[in-house]
Design a protein around this motif. Structure first.
Motif, PDB file in Angstrom:
ATOM      1  N   PHE A   1     -27.810   7.947  11.988  1.00 35.71           N
ATOM      2  CA  PHE A   1     -26.554   8.646  11.692  1.00 35.71           C
ATOM      3  C   PHE A   1     -25.355   8.011  12.372  1.00 35.71           C
ATOM      4  O   PHE A   1     -24.213   8.222  11.932  1.00 35.71           O
TER       5      PHE A   1
ATOM      6  N   ILE B   1     -22.032   7.584  10.125  1.00 33.41           N
ATOM      7  CA  ILE B   1     -20.674   7.959  10.540  1.00 33.41           C
ATOM      8  C   ILE B   1     -19.754   6.743  10.515  1.00 33.41           C
ATOM      9  O   ILE B   1     -18.611   6.807  10.028  1.00 33.41           O
TER      10      ILE B   1
ATOM     11  N   ASP C   1     -32.999  11.644  10.717  1.00 29.60           N
ATOM     12  CA  ASP C   1     -33.068  10.532  11.660  1.00 29.60           C
ATOM     13  C   ASP C   1     -34.088  10.943  12.721  1.00 29.60           C
ATOM     14  O   ASP C   1     -33.812  11.804  13.560  1.00 29.60           O
TER      15      ASP C   1
ATOM     16  N   LYS D   1     -32.202  14.635  14.040  1.00 29.09           N
ATOM     17  CA  LYS D   1     -30.843  14.755  13.502  1.00 29.09           C
ATOM     18  C   LYS D   1     -30.943  14.804  11.981  1.00 29.09           C
ATOM     19  O   LYS D   1     -31.787  14.133  11.385  1.00 29.09           O
TER      20      LYS D   1
ATOM     21  N   ALA E   1     -28.909  15.903   7.903  1.00 31.80           N
ATOM     22  CA  ALA E   1     -27.785  16.226   7.032  1.00 31.80           C
ATOM     23  C   ALA E   1     -28.364  16.654   5.698  1.00 31.80           C
ATOM     24  O   ALA E   1     -29.532  16.373   5.399  1.00 31.80           O
TER      25      ALA E   1
ATOM     26  N   GLU F   1     -23.085  18.942  14.780  1.00 33.32           N
ATOM     27  CA  GLU F   1     -23.458  17.566  14.461  1.00 33.32           C
ATOM     28  C   GLU F   1     -24.020  17.474  13.043  1.00 33.32           C
ATOM     29  O   GLU F   1     -23.686  16.557  12.288  1.00 33.32           O
ATOM     30  N   THR F   2     -24.869  18.436  12.667  1.00 33.10           N
ATOM     31  CA  THR F   2     -25.448  18.451  11.325  1.00 33.10           C
ATOM     32  C   THR F   2     -24.369  18.620  10.265  1.00 33.10           C
ATOM     33  O   THR F   2     -24.392  17.953   9.220  1.00 33.10           O
TER      34      THR F   2
ATOM     35  N   ASN G   1     -22.543  15.365   9.961  1.00 35.49           N
ATOM     36  CA  ASN G   1     -23.397  14.402   9.260  1.00 35.49           C
ATOM     37  C   ASN G   1     -23.421  14.682   7.756  1.00 35.49           C
ATOM     38  O   ASN G   1     -23.433  13.747   6.942  1.00 35.49           O
ATOM     39  N   SER G   2     -23.436  15.963   7.380  1.00 39.36           N
ATOM     40  CA  SER G   2     -23.474  16.331   5.961  1.00 39.36           C
ATOM     41  C   SER G   2     -22.186  15.939   5.260  1.00 39.36           C
ATOM     42  O   SER G   2     -22.201  15.451   4.127  1.00 39.36           O
TER      43      SER G   2
END
Length: 302
Positions: free
Chosen positions: A4, A8, A128, A262, A264, A284-285, A288-289
Motif C-alpha cells: 500500500f 499511495i 497487503d 492492511k 482496501a 488507514e483502510t 487505502n480504499s
C-alpha cells in the motif's frame, strides 16, 4: 504495485481525482476525504445535509472551504445527485456516506442517471499481508451470494481490471475450493475447472486462471509442489476467487482480525469505482480504499 505504500505513492502521481460523497454528514467519511485531500490523492464534492456536515466539520477541525457543498437533506435524493455527478463527468467516483448501501447501489444502477454497464457488480478487497511480496485481491466477499459460473467469470474480469489498475499486467487467478482436485459432488471444483478452460480458450483474457486450488497451494509454491499441483499459477496467486460469500466473508475477516493485514475495498463493474467504507474500518483502510479508487479512475481515463 506490491504494497500500500506503493499504492499511495502512485495515487498521488496519478491523482488527484474527484470523489462525490453521498450523504456526507458522517464523521468517518469526512475524516477519510480530508486525509485524501491532504495527501493530494483526491478532492471531494460533499452532497448531503450541509448544516449537520458543518457541525461535524467544526468538531473535527475540517475547513469546508476546501470542498464544494451541495445541500440535499433527503438520503435518496442526495445519493442520486452524488451518482449523477459521476455519470455527468463532474466527479470520478462515488463514496457512500451515512446512508444504506442499498440506496447508493440503487442510484448507481438507475437507468437514467446511474452508472450501469450491464456487467455484474462485485466487491474486490485488496490485502497487503506480512511475509508476502505481493498484494492479494479477494473477490467476492460482500455482494454476490452464490454466483454461478457465468457470474464468476464476470467477477474475475472485474478483479482483473483492479489488478491492471495497480500495474499487475497478467495477474494469476486462483479459483478457491476445499480441495485442488475436481470432484463431481463439489460443484465449485467443477466450475473452477470450467473457468480455467475458459481462460485457456481465450474467453477470459488479461490474466491466467487456474483451479480448483485449495488456499495453501494457491498462495504457497512450496505447498503446491508438495501436493504435485503443476499449473503455472500454482502458489503464485494474485486474485483469490472465493466460491461464495460465506467463504469470502470468513477469509476477508480472517485477514483483518487474525493476520492484521492492511486492506482496501471497492465495488467494480459500474462505469466508475464505488467506495463503501465501514464504520469498523480504520482510517488507514479508508485512505487505502480512496487511493484504490483513484488508480482505477486514472486507468479508465486513459
Amino acid at each position: 504495485m506490491r504494497n500500500f505504500e506503493e499504492v499511495i505513492k502512485f495515487a498521488k502521481e496519478r491523482g488527484p481525482k474527484t470523489i462525490s460523497v453521498a450523504c456526507c454528514q458522517d464523521k468517518e467519511v469526512l475524516l477519510a476525504v480530508e486525509m485524501a485531500r491532504k495527501e493530494g490523492i483526491a478532492n471531494a464534492i460533499l452532497v448531503g445535509d450541509v448544516a449537520k456536515t458543518e457541525v461535524i466539520a467544526k468538531e473535527l477541525g475540517i475547513d469546508l472551504a476546501n470542498y464544494e457543498l451541495i445541500n440535499i437533506e433527503d438520503l435518496v435524493e442526495a445519493s442520486r445527485k452524488a451518482v449523477e455527478l459521476v455519470s455527468s463527468g463532474k466527479a470520478d467516483m462515488v463514496m457512500k456516506g451515512i446512508v444504506d448501501t442499498s440506496i447508493v447501489l440503487k442510484a448507481v444502477l438507475d437507468k437514467e442517471i446511474g452508472l450501469r454497464t450491464g456487467k455484474v457488480l462485485s466487491h474486490v478487497a485488496v490485502f497487503d499481508v506480512n511475509g508476502f511480496d505481493r498484494l492479494f485481491f479477494i473477490t467476492d466477499a460482500a455482494m454476490n451470494l452464490a454466483p454461478d459460473v457465468a457470474a464468476k467469470k464476470q467477477i474475475i474480469e472485474n478483479a482483473v481490471d483492479v489488478a491492471h489498475a495497480l500495474d499487475i499486467e497478467v495477474p494469476n487467478v486462483a479459483c478457491l475450493c476445499a480441495k485442488e482436485k475436481v470432484n463431481p459432488k463439489m460443484k465449485d471444483t467443477v466450475e473452477a475447472a470450467e473457468l480455467q478452460e475458459m481462460c485457456e480458450k481465450g474467453e477470459i483474457t488479461g490474466c491466467v486462471v487456474g483451479g480448483p486450488f485449495a488456499l495453501d497451494n494457491a498462495v504457497s509454491e512450496e505447498a503446491a509442489a508438495h501436493k504435485g499441483v503443476n499449473h503455472p499459477g500454482a502458489g503464485k496467486a494474485d486474485i483469490l476467487l472465493v466460491p461464495d460469500i460465506e467463504a469470502g466473508n470468513v477469509l476477508y475477516k480472517s485477514m483483518v482480525f487474525f493476520a492484521q493485514a492492511k486492506n482496501a475495498g471497492v465495488i467494480v463493474g459500474a462505469k466508475a469505482p464505488v467506495i463503501l467504507t465501514s464504520r469498523a474500518d480504520t482510517e488507514e483502510t479508508k485512505l487505502n480504499s480512496i487511493a484504490l479508487g483513484v488508480l482505477m479512475a486514472a486507468k479508465t481515463a486513459k
